[in-house]
Design an enzyme around this catalytic site. Sequence first.
Site, PDB file in Angstrom:
ATOM      1  N   ALA A 198       0.821  -1.209   0.000  1.00 65.34           N
ATOM      2  CA  ALA A 198       0.000   0.000   0.000  1.00 65.34           C
ATOM      3  C   ALA A 198       0.857   1.262   0.000  1.00 65.34           C
ATOM      4  CB  ALA A 198      -0.935  -0.005   1.207  1.00 65.34           C
TER       5      ALA A 198
ATOM      6  N   GLU B 112       3.420   1.995  -1.622  1.00 63.75           N
ATOM      7  CA  GLU B 112       3.884   2.377  -2.957  1.00 63.75           C
ATOM      8  C   GLU B 112       2.748   2.821  -3.875  1.00 63.75           C
ATOM      9  OE1 GLU B 112       6.804   0.178  -0.864  1.00 63.75           O
ATOM     10  OE2 GLU B 112       4.805  -0.549  -1.447  1.00 63.75           O
TER      11      GLU B 112
ATOM     12  N   THR C 100       1.352  -4.662  11.681  1.00 66.00           N
ATOM     13  CA  THR C 100       2.423  -3.686  11.841  1.00 66.00           C
ATOM     14  C   THR C 100       2.072  -2.663  12.897  1.00 66.00           C
ATOM     15  OG1 THR C 100       3.646  -1.919  10.739  1.00 66.00           O
ATOM     16  CG2 THR C 100       1.441  -2.381   9.903  1.00 66.00           C
TER      17      THR C 100
ATOM     18  N   HIS D 100       3.130   0.382  12.918  1.00 68.10           N
ATOM     19  CA  HIS D 100       2.993   1.711  12.329  1.00 68.10           C
ATOM     20  C   HIS D 100       1.875   1.735  11.289  1.00 68.10           C
ATOM     21  CE1 HIS D 100       5.928  -0.579   9.984  1.00 68.10           C
ATOM     22  NE2 HIS D 100       5.651   0.165   8.942  1.00 68.10           N
TER      23      HIS D 100
ATOM     24  N   PHE E  62     -10.651   5.612  -4.247  1.00 65.04           N
ATOM     25  CA  PHE E  62      -9.941   5.049  -3.098  1.00 65.04           C
ATOM     26  C   PHE E  62     -10.519   3.680  -2.758  1.00 65.04           C
ATOM     27  CE2 PHE E  62      -8.793   4.623   1.396  1.00 65.04           C
ATOM     28  CZ  PHE E  62      -7.471   5.029   1.370  1.00 65.04           C
TER      29      PHE E  62
ATOM     30  N   ARG F  88     -15.167  -7.384   3.311  1.00 65.92           N
ATOM     31  CA  ARG F  88     -15.251  -6.195   2.463  1.00 65.92           C
ATOM     32  C   ARG F  88     -14.725  -6.456   1.045  1.00 65.92           C
ATOM     33  NH1 ARG F  88     -15.112  -4.938   7.545  1.00 65.92           N
ATOM     34  NH2 ARG F  88     -15.981  -2.994   8.371  1.00 65.92           N
TER      35      ARG F  88
END
Length: 306
Positions: free
Chosen positions: A199, A201, A234, A236, A261, A275
Amino acid sequence: MIKGISFLRPAGSAVAYERLASFFSALGFASERGWNEETNHPGGDNLPPGTPVSRGASFLAPIGNLEFVDGAMPKTSDICIEVTALDAVHQAATAWFRGEGIEPAVRLTEITDTHWKSRMFTAEPEPGHTFTFWAWDDPVKGKPVAVEGDLSAEGMRFAIVVARWNAVITERLLEGALDALLRSGARREDIHIARVPGAWEIPAAARTLANLSNESGRILDAIITLGCLLRGETAHYEAIYNEVTRGIGQSQQETGIPHSFGVLTCETLEQALNRAGIKAGNKGFEAATAAIEMVSLRRKLLEGQA
């Protein structure tokens, strides 16, 4: 400087006051804080001690205007209330009269057409208090007509930027996006797919595609971004999500090419699967339809400026 206008009407009695307040509440009027005189009635005149000498019930409407008439007055009451769903208001008024034990035909007229391209009816919830309710025949008369995009992708060119990370999710999103584009009339040769590692990149690839499109003259109509971020993978997570969102938004604003998006941000893999077509629809499909609609809307807006 003028803020509003209020019409004051004496109800005539405490019973009439309560009945009028009940009538307007039943029709959906927004009630404002009323008022009571601090001095109370000492009793007598068929009023118990402590009854407020004066009180008011206020009902609000989004728009109001004061009209002066030169010539023949229209066959309405002196208070005319414009509504958006006249039949529903008439039904509510009918139900209110029946609930009060009043035959509607006695104090409620049927809906009639007017010569000024509208429909109306008059209600008298309390003797001496009549109100006319009306609506234009044309439901959009006097209102701004919205411009919306269509969902036809015929003749449009798209790029899809999809992340390989969490491929079990992103491949489902890609399938959904392709399904939406092809169902809507896009040609396979007008759909270009760029795969990126993750994501993070996505914004860089989207910006590069948009810039190349503008420089080469082979204009892309929209870019669809697809990816998946899971919080558990992660520490972060939020930092990555914020930067990805900001980067995609900046690319759209600075290049002028619509970006849709379709980057999922979920707590668990189960949520992401839901989803991506399992339970909660396919967000890739939704991102593609949003891109089609934005391209159509942009074209309409540009055509309107010509």
